[in-house]
Write a protein that holds these residues in place. Structure first.
Motif, PDB file in Angstrom:
ATOM      1  N   CYS A  42       0.832  -1.202   0.000  1.00 53.19           N
ATOM      2  CA  CYS A  42       0.000   0.000   0.000  1.00 53.19           C
ATOM      3  C   CYS A  42       0.870   1.257   0.000  1.00 53.19           C
ATOM      4  O   CYS A  42       0.561   2.220  -0.684  1.00 53.19           O
ATOM      5  CB  CYS A  42      -0.946  -0.013   1.188  1.00 53.19           C
ATOM      6  SG  CYS A  42      -2.233   1.237   1.081  1.00 53.19           S
ATOM      7  N   LEU A  45       2.032   1.813  -3.504  1.00 59.73           N
ATOM      8  CA  LEU A  45       0.950   2.329  -4.342  1.00 59.73           C
ATOM      9  C   LEU A  45       0.723   3.813  -4.073  1.00 59.73           C
ATOM     10  O   LEU A  45       0.547   4.601  -5.003  1.00 59.73           O
ATOM     11  CB  LEU A  45      -0.333   1.541  -4.086  1.00 59.73           C
ATOM     12  CG  LEU A  45      -1.551   2.015  -4.872  1.00 59.73           C
ATOM     13  CD1 LEU A  45      -1.383   1.726  -6.350  1.00 59.73           C
ATOM     14  CD2 LEU A  45      -2.807   1.372  -4.337  1.00 59.73           C
ATOM     15  N   MET A  48       3.371   5.841  -5.760  1.00 60.09           N
ATOM     16  CA  MET A  48       3.164   5.904  -7.206  1.00 60.09           C
ATOM     17  C   MET A  48       2.052   6.894  -7.555  1.00 60.09           C
ATOM     18  O   MET A  48       2.196   7.701  -8.469  1.00 60.09           O
ATOM     19  CB  MET A  48       2.833   4.503  -7.735  1.00 60.09           C
ATOM     20  CG  MET A  48       2.762   4.392  -9.248  1.00 60.09           C
ATOM     21  SD  MET A  48       1.173   4.772 -10.009  1.00 60.09           S
ATOM     22  CE  MET A  48       0.086   3.633  -9.235  1.00 60.09           C
ATOM     23  N   VAL A  49       0.954   6.857  -6.807  1.00 62.32           N
ATOM     24  CA  VAL A  49      -0.146   7.788  -7.063  1.00 62.32           C
ATOM     25  C   VAL A  49       0.309   9.219  -6.765  1.00 62.32           C
ATOM     26  O   VAL A  49      -0.042  10.153  -7.494  1.00 62.32           O
ATOM     27  CB  VAL A  49      -1.405   7.405  -6.250  1.00 62.32           C
ATOM     28  CG1 VAL A  49      -2.486   8.463  -6.385  1.00 62.32           C
ATOM     29  CG2 VAL A  49      -1.929   6.047  -6.700  1.00 62.32           C
ATOM     30  N   LEU A  75      -3.507   7.353 -14.539  1.00 66.04           N
ATOM     31  CA  LEU A  75      -3.639   6.045 -13.906  1.00 66.04           C
ATOM     32  C   LEU A  75      -4.510   5.178 -14.812  1.00 66.04           C
ATOM     33  O   LEU A  75      -5.427   5.683 -15.463  1.00 66.04           O
ATOM     34  CB  LEU A  75      -4.296   6.156 -12.526  1.00 66.04           C
ATOM     35  CG  LEU A  75      -3.569   6.973 -11.472  1.00 66.04           C
ATOM     36  CD1 LEU A  75      -4.440   7.107 -10.226  1.00 66.04           C
ATOM     37  CD2 LEU A  75      -2.248   6.329 -11.108  1.00 66.04           C
ATOM     38  N   PRO A  79      -6.981   3.297  -8.052  1.00 66.15           N
ATOM     39  CA  PRO A  79      -6.035   2.526  -7.229  1.00 66.15           C
ATOM     40  C   PRO A  79      -6.676   1.983  -5.959  1.00 66.15           C
ATOM     41  O   PRO A  79      -7.416   2.685  -5.277  1.00 66.15           O
ATOM     42  CB  PRO A  79      -4.937   3.536  -6.906  1.00 66.15           C
ATOM     43  CG  PRO A  79      -5.575   4.870  -7.076  1.00 66.15           C
ATOM     44  CD  PRO A  79      -6.659   4.711  -8.085  1.00 66.15           C
ATOM     45  N   CYS A  81      -5.446  -0.414  -2.544  1.00 63.51           N
ATOM     46  CA  CYS A  81      -4.356  -1.073  -1.814  1.00 63.51           C
ATOM     47  C   CYS A  81      -4.610  -2.569  -1.709  1.00 63.51           C
ATOM     48  O   CYS A  81      -5.748  -3.012  -1.790  1.00 63.51           O
ATOM     49  CB  CYS A  81      -4.235  -0.478  -0.412  1.00 63.51           C
ATOM     50  SG  CYS A  81      -3.531   1.178  -0.384  1.00 63.51           S
ATOM     51  N   GLU A  97      -3.921   6.789   2.444  1.00 67.59           N
ATOM     52  CA  GLU A  97      -4.801   5.613   2.377  1.00 67.59           C
ATOM     53  C   GLU A  97      -6.164   6.003   2.942  1.00 67.59           C
ATOM     54  O   GLU A  97      -6.262   6.603   4.006  1.00 67.59           O
ATOM     55  CB  GLU A  97      -4.187   4.480   3.182  1.00 67.59           C
ATOM     56  CG  GLU A  97      -4.994   3.210   3.174  1.00 67.59           C
ATOM     57  CD  GLU A  97      -4.350   2.096   3.970  1.00 67.59           C
ATOM     58  OE1 GLU A  97      -4.969   1.044   4.086  1.00 67.59           O
ATOM     59  OE2 GLU A  97      -3.234   2.275   4.477  1.00 67.59           O
TER      60      GLU A  97
END
Length: 104
Positions: A42, A45, A48-49, A75, A79, A81, A97
């Motif tokens: 997570c 991710l 990356m976002v 993207l 996305p 997790c 998150e």
């Protein structure tokens, strides 16, 4: 027939015993670390976002929503997790998150 070479039943049982012991040792260790593995996935991710949010901000001079990132092809998909939570982009462009992906 007595001159044929091969494994005896005892040798095969010993090999199966050794393999079973190795499995009994490794499987609990893998499952014990499952939560930390998902957390690291997570975190990756989110990073990356965050990079895609920064790229969008440079191109368009505004903070995007997740839907804008997907529609503008920053993207490929919304996305999520590995633990099932989505990501949230705050008004200042910080990615964190969020709750379960259905609510995000």
């Amino acid at each position: 027939m007595k001159n044929q070479k091969g494994f005896t039943l005892i040798e095969m049982l010993i090999v199966l015993l050794v393999i079973s012991v190795l499995l009994l040792i490794t499987i609990p260790n893998v499952t014990k670390h499952n939560a930390s593995i998902q957390e690291k996935g997570c975190d990756g991710l989110i990073n990356m976002v965050q990079a895609q949010v920064t790229a969008y901000q440079i191109d368009n001079k505004k903070v995007p929503s997740v839907e804008e990132l997907v529609s503008e092809k920053y993207l490929r998909a919304t996305p999520v997790c590995p633990n099932g939570n989505g990501v949230v982009i705050s008004t200042d462009g910080e990615v964190t998150e969020g709750g379960p992906a259905s609510e995000a």
